[in-house]
Every structure is written in structure tokens, then in C-alpha cells.
Scaffold this active site. Sequence first.
Site, short mmCIF file in Angstrom:
data_model
loop_
_atom_site.label_atom_id
_atom_site.label_comp_id
_atom_site.label_asym_id
_atom_site.label_seq_id
_atom_site.Cartn_x
_atom_site.Cartn_y
_atom_site.Cartn_z
CB SER A 42 -0.96 -0.04 1.19
OG SER A 42 -1.94 0.98 1.09
CG HIS B 156 -5.87 -0.82 -1.02
ND1 HIS B 156 -5.05 -0.34 -2.02
CD2 HIS B 156 -5.24 -0.54 0.15
CE1 HIS B 156 -3.98 0.19 -1.47
NE2 HIS B 156 -4.07 0.09 -0.17
#
Length: 299
Positions: free
Chosen positions: A95, A195
Site C-alpha cells: 500500500s 483499496h
Amino acid sequence: MSIAWIFPGQGSQKLGMAEDILTFSGSKVRFQEASNLLGKDLLEICSKNNLGTDNVDTPLNNTENTQLALFVLETLLIDILRLQGSQPHMVAGHSLGEFSALYAAGVFNITTGLNLVKYRSQLMASANGGGMIAIIGFDEMQLKELLAKRQDIVIANDNSPSQVVLSGEKYAIQDISKVIICKRAIPLMVSGAFHSPFMHEAATNFSQILDTTIFHDAQIPVLSNVDPIPSCDGSLLKQRLQRQMTTGVRWRETMQAFDYHGIHLTIELGPGGVLGNLCKRNLRSVTSVQIADSSDLGL
């Protein structure tokens, strides 16, 4: 020995994580540059004394603060290793950690990285609504069946065969936590459904910022979250990053790529040790170590 540097993302932060790195020349300057962008004292936010009003919550856990603080710390560790003559054969980040990986690969400089992380963190923090939950030791078939019936929840992080993070509407998170068969279901303290397709507006705005940002070809191969196939192509790495906010993090496949490409050692740069522990549990032929501060570097 083939080495991969890996970089953790939001959730690995901890109070006091910046204190030992301050002995490194240039660290205070970088924290000050980030503080100027943020409009807050980032070093104070990272301080062990900076607890929230209830002694549990802390400003460091605010998405806007967390992401810049982690990026500064991880890039300082990169710079120290470079000065010591270290260089990986491959990089990857989880991430937010993908930005540190791109910096380590020479795709952009520190000023560009700080600005990108600042905008990303603000956009993600403002994307209110939705939630995330970590599922550990789950029944894979049951999870697939549950998700096949819903459009309001997706796998945000495919971390390993025994650990995933789900992202979606808050009611969907609550529903699935009641019926899923697993060892543990841990709700995450985040402001949105990261996400996942629910981040579409934030991702669109961030994509516009990326469009105006120069990405150089990488000096070392980068494994992207949305496509863990090694690449040095700057334009391709940008395209992959543009999809990151709305697409799941494929960390399980990233670890498989380490094994396939003959990585013998992963070095996690940053606090927490989460990624290194995942590698230890899932990659028998790969040794994993962590460098969290300057003491791990012998400074």
C-alpha cells in the site's frame, strides 16, 4: 545473495518510531520539509508523549499524519543503507509502502514523493464511509462463496493464504464478521474502504495529480501492488500506481514472486515487522530481517 527491500504501509506506525533515526544527518531537515507540507509538527506527532485524550487514540493514527510519517522514516532508512553501500535486487511495498519502494528504485525524488504522499493521504482521509476488517485463519471456500453473493465488500489485501483484509460498506463488514469461519476477525481503525471500488472518487483525483508527475524508469525492478510482475518501466509503474487505490494489494503473489525470482533475503525497512513475519511464515527458502531504526544499522 539476492536481496529485496520491502516497505510496510499504514497500520505499522508506532509512537516513538522516529526518535532513533534523528541521529542520522538530514533526518530533521526531512521531517521539517514534511511538517511544512502537512502544516503540523510531524516529529511531535511521532513522539511517545503524543497520546490522544483517551490515552489510546493518537494523532499518529490519523491517515494524513500516518502516511507522511511512515514515508519519511522509510526513505531515511533507504538513504542510510545507500550511504553504507547497500543496494537491493528488487523492491516492493505494501500500500503506502509502494511509494517508498518507488523512491528506493529512483522513480522520483524525495520532494516529489512527499508531495504525492501528502495528496494521497488527504484524499484517502476525506473518503469517509466504509470500513475494513482483517480475517485470519479463514475458510477459503466459505469466503469465496460469501463474497460471490455480495457487491458491497471485496478483498482489499490478499496478504497470505491465511490472512486477508476485506473492504466495503460498514454494514457489510459487520454482516460478514458474524458468519465467517475464522480464527480472528479484527476491525481496522480506518476512515474508509481503502483499496476497493469505493475509493473511486479519491483515485480519480489522485490520478490527475499523477498525470502531471514525472516518473523515471526504475534503477531496480519494482513489484507493484496491483501487478506483482517486476518492472523498471516508469510509465508502466505510474499506470499501476494509478489503479492502487481501487484495487486490492496482492501481497501473497508478491511473496511468490520473491521465491520465483530467486530472492534469498528480504529486508523490511520500517516499524512493525508485519511483512517480514508474513515472509517468514510463507517463504521457507527466504530469510527475512527487519530494519526499523538507526540502531538496527549499527549507528
